[in-house]
Write an enzyme that holds these catalytic residues in place. Structure first.
Site, mmCIF file in Angstrom:
data_model
loop_
_atom_site.group_PDB
_atom_site.id
_atom_site.type_symbol
_atom_site.label_atom_id
_atom_site.label_comp_id
_atom_site.label_asym_id
_atom_site.label_seq_id
_atom_site.Cartn_x
_atom_site.Cartn_y
_atom_site.Cartn_z
ATOM 1 N N CYS A 158 0.813 -1.223 0.000
ATOM 2 C CA CYS A 158 0.000 0.000 0.000
ATOM 3 C C CYS A 158 0.848 1.276 0.000
ATOM 4 O O CYS A 158 0.581 2.214 -0.759
ATOM 5 C CB CYS A 158 -0.973 -0.011 1.174
ATOM 6 S SG CYS A 158 -0.236 -0.476 2.758
ATOM 7 N N HIS A 185 -2.786 6.645 3.936
ATOM 8 C CA HIS A 185 -1.357 6.658 4.281
ATOM 9 C C HIS A 185 -0.735 7.973 3.795
ATOM 10 O O HIS A 185 -0.873 8.340 2.621
ATOM 11 C CB HIS A 185 -0.627 5.495 3.609
ATOM 12 C CG HIS A 185 -0.906 4.156 4.219
ATOM 13 N ND1 HIS A 185 -1.673 3.985 5.345
ATOM 14 C CD2 HIS A 185 -0.483 2.910 3.842
ATOM 15 C CE1 HIS A 185 -1.730 2.688 5.647
ATOM 16 N NE2 HIS A 185 -1.022 2.025 4.753
#
EC number: 1.2.1.11
Length: 338
Positions: A147, A239
């Site tokens: 990710c 993120h």
């Protein structure tokens, strides 16, 4: 329509797959697999839907099957949200049985003949599918990166017109990246955890492969050095990454590169209008404000300063996981590998 299945459909990434595939214009979601305790029961009875997205009622009556090759016999393509210790062998067996696998698991990302793909960055690496088939595999495996790797690599993609060899990144990663049970509440409240197992190694190795050159038979690693430090922060989704790169060009030229970056594809259903969006406010991007841009598929970049220093942000379970894998499958389908 291509018949597809989701492996590990009840977990955090599995639920994202189901969300994105339930009404997909190209893929017919017909098979959902999970653990033995869920097998044989309707998906609606066993899933504990925890996404912020609405639950897709049309999958409620789909009977969950065991995660076996036999359960997938009617599928042309499967999406894997399996843990790595299970995925390593099972994904290989599925591909050898003639079924295409788009995997979010880390198990095969660094295999020499397996494409590690971000469509806007290295679509030509899908040529490794032919390498797998030439070696006798009936199906194939294509993987998407970790990710954080996806967010960072997309943020670096517009800079390839400049010269750089060293990248340093400090990640601030959301708790959803650890799965539903991945981070205990008493550990993350009022806290930052400065370690995520194997995360730094994934970023440092995967980017070099993704940004490498495919010569028709193998990928030649990119001549860059990546150093990462990863941290878990009390954010649900999204993120954030602080990035330093040895780009010498002025900030105005860098901003222009971001503002003019275009995806090479416009016909893929999940492809956002902007794969990368430049936010020129001094306090952006922020997870709560920007993670859902482009239906969660856009990476936002801001705070570009001399040095070169900037901040990147992406939705970790959509762009960084299930959405990345679905976009890969759309590219694979558009190139007639299915």
């Amino acid at each position: 329509m291509i018949n597809v299945g989701v492996l590990g459909a009840t977990g955090a990434v599995g639920q994202r797959f189901v969300q994105l595939l339930a009404d997909h214009p190209w893929f017919h979601l017909q098979t959902l697999t999970a653990s033995e305790r869920s097998a044989g029961k309707p998906y609606g009875k066993v899933v504990n839907w925890r996404l912020d997205a609405p639950y897709p009622d049309k999958v409620s009556d789909v009977v969950v099957t065991p995660t076996t090759v036999e359960s997938l016999k009617d599928c042309d393509l499967v999406f894997s949200a399996l843990p790595a210790d299970v995925a390593t062998q099972l994904e290989t067996e599925i591909a050898n049985a003639g079924i295409a696998v788009c995997s979010n698991a880390r198990s095969h990302r660094m295999d020499p003949d397996v494409p590690l793909v971000i469509p806007e960055v290295n679509p030509d690496h899908l040529g490794l599918i032919d390498v797998q088939r030439d070696r006798g595999r009936g199906g194939f495996i294509v993987t998407n990166p970790n990710c954080s790797t996806i967010v960072l690599t997309l943020a670096l993609a517009p800079l390839r017109s400049f010269e750089f060899h060293n990248v340093h990144a400090a990640t601030m990663q959301a708790i959803s990246g650890g799965g539903f049970a991945g981070v205990a509440a008493m550990e993350i409240y009022d806290n930052v955890i400065p370690y995520i197992g194997a995360e730094e190694e994934k970023i440092e190795t995967e980017i070099v492969k993704i940004m490498g050159t495919f010569n028709g038979s193998e990928v030649i690693p990119a001549p860059i050095q990546v150093s990462a430090s990863c941290h878990r922060v009390p954010v649900i989704d999204g993120h954030t990454i602080a990035v330093w790169a040895d780009v010498k060009e002025p900030v105005d030229e860098v901003k222009k590169a971001y503002a003019t970056f275009k995806s090479p594809f416009s016909n893929l259903p999940l492809q956002p209008a902007k794969a990368i969006e430049l936010l020129d406010q001094p306090d952006r991007p922020q997870p709560r404000l920007d993670r859902n841009r482009g239906r969660g598929m856009t990476v936002s970049v801001g705070r570009i300063r001399e040095g070169l220093r900037f901040v990147a942000l992406g939705h970790n379970t959509i762009r960084g996981a299930a959405g990345a894998s679905v976009l890969n499958a759309e590219l694979i389908y558009s190139r007639k590998y299915l």
